[in-house]
Design a protein around this motif. Structure first.
Motif, mmCIF file in Angstrom:
data_model
loop_
_atom_site.group_PDB
_atom_site.id
_atom_site.type_symbol
_atom_site.label_atom_id
_atom_site.label_comp_id
_atom_site.label_asym_id
_atom_site.label_seq_id
_atom_site.Cartn_x
_atom_site.Cartn_y
_atom_site.Cartn_z
ATOM 1 N N ASP A 107 9.265 -2.999 5.478
ATOM 2 C CA ASP A 107 9.139 -2.359 6.624
ATOM 3 C C ASP A 107 8.284 -1.065 6.388
ATOM 4 O O ASP A 107 8.919 -0.035 6.515
ATOM 5 C CB ASP A 107 10.551 -2.652 7.762
ATOM 6 N N PRO A 108 7.122 -1.175 6.757
ATOM 7 C CA PRO A 108 6.119 0.660 6.047
ATOM 8 C C PRO A 108 6.220 1.633 8.351
ATOM 9 O O PRO A 108 6.597 -0.098 8.858
ATOM 10 C CB PRO A 108 4.978 -0.294 6.236
ATOM 11 N N ASP A 109 6.828 2.166 7.960
ATOM 12 C CA ASP A 109 6.563 3.642 8.576
ATOM 13 C C ASP A 109 5.411 2.777 9.869
ATOM 14 O O ASP A 109 5.433 3.359 10.830
ATOM 15 C CB ASP A 109 7.281 4.743 8.190
ATOM 16 N N TRP A 110 4.015 3.133 9.091
ATOM 17 C CA TRP A 110 2.867 3.386 9.701
ATOM 18 C C TRP A 110 2.538 2.280 10.340
ATOM 19 O O TRP A 110 1.494 2.068 11.327
ATOM 20 C CB TRP A 110 2.242 4.003 9.044
ATOM 21 N N THR A 111 3.229 0.692 10.302
ATOM 22 C CA THR A 111 2.656 0.211 10.875
ATOM 23 C C THR A 111 4.099 -0.939 11.452
ATOM 24 O O THR A 111 5.007 -0.597 10.471
ATOM 25 C CB THR A 111 1.468 -0.996 10.903
ATOM 26 N N ALA A 112 3.619 -2.302 12.377
ATOM 27 C CA ALA A 112 4.209 -2.788 13.101
ATOM 28 C C ALA A 112 4.354 -4.386 11.919
ATOM 29 O O ALA A 112 5.074 -4.781 11.991
ATOM 30 C CB ALA A 112 4.332 -3.446 14.437
ATOM 31 N N THR A 113 3.634 -4.318 11.084
ATOM 32 C CA THR A 113 3.337 -5.383 10.310
ATOM 33 C C THR A 113 3.749 -5.553 8.886
ATOM 34 O O THR A 113 3.787 -4.181 8.440
ATOM 35 C CB THR A 113 1.368 -5.592 9.544
ATOM 36 N N ASP A 114 5.668 -6.347 8.559
ATOM 37 C CA ASP A 114 6.423 -5.967 7.836
ATOM 38 C C ASP A 114 5.289 -6.881 6.455
ATOM 39 O O ASP A 114 4.718 -7.889 6.705
ATOM 40 C CB ASP A 114 7.430 -6.870 8.566
ATOM 41 N N TYR A 115 5.793 -6.790 5.087
ATOM 42 C CA TYR A 115 5.301 -7.957 4.192
ATOM 43 C C TYR A 115 6.855 -8.285 3.835
ATOM 44 O O TYR A 115 7.498 -7.322 3.452
ATOM 45 C CB TYR A 115 5.219 -6.403 2.976
ATOM 46 N N THR A 116 6.384 -9.243 3.805
ATOM 47 C CA THR A 116 7.649 -10.505 2.928
ATOM 48 C C THR A 116 6.869 -11.053 1.843
ATOM 49 O O THR A 116 5.829 -11.426 2.040
ATOM 50 C CB THR A 116 8.415 -11.087 3.793
ATOM 51 N N VAL A 117 7.969 -11.218 0.784
ATOM 52 C CA VAL A 117 7.426 -12.042 -0.576
ATOM 53 C C VAL A 117 9.049 -12.456 -1.273
ATOM 54 O O VAL A 117 9.315 -11.806 -0.622
ATOM 55 C CB VAL A 117 6.425 -11.219 -1.593
ATOM 56 N N THR A 118 7.976 -13.413 -1.944
ATOM 57 C CA THR A 118 9.160 -14.119 -2.438
ATOM 58 C C THR A 118 8.608 -14.277 -3.805
ATOM 59 O O THR A 118 7.858 -14.320 -3.993
ATOM 60 C CB THR A 118 10.052 -16.023 -2.177
ATOM 61 N N MET A 119 9.637 -13.533 -4.688
ATOM 62 C CA MET A 119 9.510 -12.925 -6.179
ATOM 63 C C MET A 119 10.391 -13.851 -6.949
ATOM 64 O O MET A 119 11.878 -14.227 -6.917
ATOM 65 C CB MET A 119 9.763 -11.969 -6.662
ATOM 66 N N LYS A 120 9.713 -14.544 -8.131
ATOM 67 C CA LYS A 120 10.268 -14.759 -9.266
ATOM 68 C C LYS A 120 10.764 -14.226 -10.111
ATOM 69 O O LYS A 120 10.409 -13.154 -10.951
ATOM 70 C CB LYS A 120 9.522 -15.925 -10.038
ATOM 71 N N MET A 121 12.365 -14.355 -11.123
ATOM 72 C CA MET A 121 12.536 -13.446 -11.990
ATOM 73 C C MET A 121 11.199 -13.478 -13.152
ATOM 74 O O MET A 121 10.952 -15.254 -13.928
ATOM 75 C CB MET A 121 14.050 -13.744 -12.207
ATOM 76 N N ARG A 122 12.326 -12.469 -13.842
ATOM 77 C CA ARG A 122 10.921 -12.998 -15.346
ATOM 78 C C ARG A 122 12.341 -12.285 -16.302
ATOM 79 O O ARG A 122 12.999 -12.279 -15.969
ATOM 80 C CB ARG A 122 10.186 -11.624 -15.222
ATOM 81 N N ASN A 123 11.141 -12.616 -17.240
ATOM 82 C CA ASN A 123 12.199 -13.108 -18.742
ATOM 83 C C ASN A 123 12.186 -11.903 -19.551
ATOM 84 O O ASN A 123 11.296 -10.893 -19.287
ATOM 85 C CB ASN A 123 12.374 -13.639 -19.536
#
Length: 123
Positions: A107-123
């Motif tokens: 949730d960036p302070d400067w915009t109402a647009t959030d960023y959401t991502v699903t991340m895969k685990m790395r070895n």
């Protein structure tokens, strides 16, 4: 006068230390997860959270830069959340118990647009 300055310095140092919280991930899973949109690797250690590039170079270290740090581990998921004033963002990371994926919401302070991502685990 010297005594006053010494007390003032002590109060200032104490106040500065009070703003940054220690990172204690507790039972939150440790490891590295890849944000595929930015080729950024989020690394969660026992007492650290760092952002790395895909070569392992540190891009950003959250040490002494976190406030409002919370860890919540339940039966179905583990969640950490924190604020980083330097990055001007609030972060929430959620890890389910059924897979290795980590969901990140920023949730960036400067915009109402959030960023959401699903991340895969790395070895």
């Amino acid at each position: 006068m010297k005594r006053f300055l010494a007390i003032l310095a002590f109060v200032c140092i104490g106040s500065a230390l009070g703003f940054a919280e220690d990172i204690d991930l507790g039972k939150f899973p440790k490891g590295k997860w890849l944000d595929p949109n930015w080729n950024a690797v989020w690394e969660f250690g026992a007492n650290s959270i760092r952002l790395l590039d895909t070569s392992g170079n540190v891009v950003f270290d959250f040490k002494d830069k976190i406030t409002d740090f919370k860890v919540d581990v339940g039966a179905s998921e583990a969640r950490i959340s924190f604020t980083c004033k330097e990055a001007e963002r609030k972060y929430v990371f959620t890890k389910g118990v059924t897979d290795l994926d980590l969901v990140m919401k920023i949730d960036p302070d400067w915009t109402a647009t959030d960023y959401t991502v699903t991340m895969k685990m790395r070895n």
